[in-house]
Design an enzyme around this catalytic site. Structure first.
Site, mmCIF file in Angstrom:
data_model
loop_
_atom_site.group_PDB
_atom_site.id
_atom_site.type_symbol
_atom_site.label_atom_id
_atom_site.label_comp_id
_atom_site.label_asym_id
_atom_site.label_seq_id
_atom_site.Cartn_x
_atom_site.Cartn_y
_atom_site.Cartn_z
ATOM 1 N N ASN A 121 0.877 -1.174 0.000
ATOM 2 C CA ASN A 121 0.000 0.000 0.000
ATOM 3 C C ASN A 121 0.915 1.225 0.000
ATOM 4 O O ASN A 121 1.650 1.453 0.973
ATOM 5 C CB ASN A 121 -0.844 -0.050 1.264
ATOM 6 C CG ASN A 121 -2.162 0.704 1.199
ATOM 7 O OD1 ASN A 121 -2.845 0.807 2.210
ATOM 8 N ND2 ASN A 121 -2.544 1.220 0.067
ATOM 9 N N ASN A 173 -6.969 10.406 -0.294
ATOM 10 C CA ASN A 173 -7.008 9.231 -1.152
ATOM 11 C C ASN A 173 -6.536 9.613 -2.554
ATOM 12 O O ASN A 173 -6.435 10.793 -2.902
ATOM 13 C CB ASN A 173 -8.430 8.670 -1.217
ATOM 14 C CG ASN A 173 -8.912 8.169 0.125
ATOM 15 O OD1 ASN A 173 -8.290 7.311 0.735
ATOM 16 N ND2 ASN A 173 -10.036 8.705 0.589
ATOM 17 N N CYS A 224 -6.004 5.547 7.927
ATOM 18 C CA CYS A 224 -5.405 4.541 7.044
ATOM 19 C C CYS A 224 -4.324 3.824 7.843
ATOM 20 O O CYS A 224 -3.347 4.450 8.264
ATOM 21 C CB CYS A 224 -4.811 5.203 5.801
ATOM 22 S SG CYS A 224 -3.911 4.059 4.722
ATOM 23 N N ASN A 229 -2.069 1.292 7.057
ATOM 24 C CA ASN A 229 -0.753 1.200 6.429
ATOM 25 C C ASN A 229 -0.122 2.576 6.276
ATOM 26 O O ASN A 229 1.092 2.754 6.454
ATOM 27 C CB ASN A 229 -0.863 0.520 5.065
ATOM 28 C CG ASN A 229 -1.231 -0.940 5.184
ATOM 29 O OD1 ASN A 229 -0.788 -1.632 6.098
ATOM 30 N ND2 ASN A 229 -2.051 -1.425 4.266
ATOM 31 N N ASN A 284 -15.496 0.606 2.440
ATOM 32 C CA ASN A 284 -14.478 -0.279 1.901
ATOM 33 C C ASN A 284 -15.022 -1.701 1.986
ATOM 34 O O ASN A 284 -15.868 -2.002 2.829
ATOM 35 C CB ASN A 284 -13.186 -0.167 2.705
ATOM 36 C CG ASN A 284 -12.638 1.251 2.721
ATOM 37 O OD1 ASN A 284 -11.980 1.687 1.791
ATOM 38 N ND2 ASN A 284 -12.918 1.989 3.796
ATOM 39 N N GLU A 302 -10.840 -0.744 -2.068
ATOM 40 C CA GLU A 302 -10.761 0.457 -1.237
ATOM 41 C C GLU A 302 -11.552 1.630 -1.798
ATOM 42 O O GLU A 302 -11.426 1.987 -2.973
ATOM 43 C CB GLU A 302 -9.300 0.893 -1.067
ATOM 44 C CG GLU A 302 -8.556 0.125 -0.006
ATOM 45 C CD GLU A 302 -7.386 0.911 0.559
ATOM 46 O OE1 GLU A 302 -7.584 2.082 0.960
ATOM 47 O OE2 GLU A 302 -6.278 0.357 0.604
ATOM 48 N N ARG A 303 -12.359 2.198 -0.928
ATOM 49 C CA ARG A 303 -13.042 3.453 -1.219
ATOM 50 C C ARG A 303 -11.995 4.551 -1.356
ATOM 51 O O ARG A 303 -11.051 4.617 -0.582
ATOM 52 C CB ARG A 303 -13.993 3.778 -0.052
ATOM 53 C CG ARG A 303 -14.804 5.040 -0.204
ATOM 54 C CD ARG A 303 -15.606 5.327 1.047
ATOM 55 N NE ARG A 303 -14.758 5.734 2.165
ATOM 56 C CZ ARG A 303 -15.222 6.228 3.302
ATOM 57 N NH1 ARG A 303 -16.517 6.334 3.516
ATOM 58 N NH2 ARG A 303 -14.372 6.588 4.263
ATOM 59 N N CYS A 334 -4.626 -3.164 2.925
ATOM 60 C CA CYS A 334 -5.385 -2.091 3.561
ATOM 61 C C CYS A 334 -5.336 -2.337 5.063
ATOM 62 O O CYS A 334 -5.909 -3.319 5.553
ATOM 63 C CB CYS A 334 -6.821 -2.066 3.058
ATOM 64 S SG CYS A 334 -7.872 -0.881 3.932
#
Length: 278
Positions: free
Chosen positions: A22, A75, A84, A86, A189, A207-208, A217
């Site tokens: 990611n 994003n 998030c 990661n 998500n 993922e959204r 994710c």
């Protein structure tokens, strides 16, 4: 080429990092001199015309005083993100590099204050308490009904258990569940989860904000591990194999039906430093 555009561009210094595949563009904005438009964020994250990333993170001062630092998270479609997992590990490593701070550090996100602990190349982040656990409800989809579970681990996640993650219809079901009216107005998500053992699962995530499958994710594997602990009686810690092939670890305590001390551990790797015109 439009020469006026290129002379007007600002050169942005950045660091590219990835956490279990990611990947993120990270920028030091402690001086608060960088203002990026949604279009600029999209261009920076574009894998053909920019640096290429699943998201962009700005390091900024913590205005509330609740943490050492704060972030602004975007994003790849330019939308903002509350949390998030990661990205949190990569951000913590980036802050350590930029500030020279040793030991644990804290930073504020839209989901709350995150604490990071360093163990060699791996980073552990204490996530905010999960919310809104819902189990075993049915969604009406184009090709029939689907049993779904959901949990918010900083951002909303749907969890669907599958017998074989390799054959999961991520690209077909992912977009439909992500935008299902049940999760309106912002959507969710979507995680496709295969139970591999009493403390091991495999997760693939649509993922959204990225609007596609990512190699990992962090909040998704956390939601998947917690839901699996309730539905399939998995015990902490849970090893999670992600699509990128790496392993993340989720640990937690369950007290009176709620989850506490939720931690996500995994790699945070520097890819390269660079400069780009935006």
């Amino acid at each position: 080429m439009d020469p006026k555009r290129y002379f007007a561009d600002v050169v942005l210094e950045f660091t590219k990092m990835n956490g279990a595949g990611n990947d993120f563009v990270l920028v030091d904005n402690r001086a608060r001199q960088i203002q990026l438009s949604r279009e600029q964020v999209v261009r920076l994250c574009d894998r053909h015309r920019g640096v290429g990333a699943d998201g962009l993170i700005l390091l900024v001062p913590c205005a509330s005083g609740r943490a050492d630092w704060a972030w602004e998270f975007y994003n790849s479609d330019g939308s903002t993100g509350e949390m998030c997992g990661n990205g949190a590990r990569c951000f913590a490593h980036f802050v350590q590099q930029r500030t020279g701070k040793t030991g644990d550090l804290t930073f504020e996100t839209e989901a709350g204050v995150i604490t990071a602990h360093f163990q060699g190349p791996r980073v552990t982040v204490n996530l905010t308490p999960p919310q809104d656990l819902r189990l075993d409800f049915t969604l009406a989809l184009a090709n029939g009904s689907q049993t779904v579970h959901s949990l918010n681990t900083g951002v909303p996640h749907a969890v669907i258990f599958v017998p074989d993650a390799d054959r999961a219809m991520v690209q077909q079901l992912g977009p439909e569940v992500r935008r299902h009216p049940h999760f309106g107005p912002k959507g969710t998500n979507v995680n496709f989860v295969q139970v591999l053992g009493p403390r091991r699962i495999r997760v693939r995530t649509f993922e959204r904000g990225v609007e596609g499958e990512t190699l990992a994710c962090g909040t998704g594997v956390t939601a998947s591990a917690l839901v699996a602990s309730r539905v399939h009686r998995l015990a902490s810690p849970v090893e999670v194999q992600v699509q990128g092939g790496e392993q993340l670890d989720v640990s937690f305590k369950e007290v009176n039906g709620s989850y506490q001390d939720v931690r996500l551990t995994g790699p945070a790797q520097l890819v390269f430093d660079g400069k780009i015109s935006v």
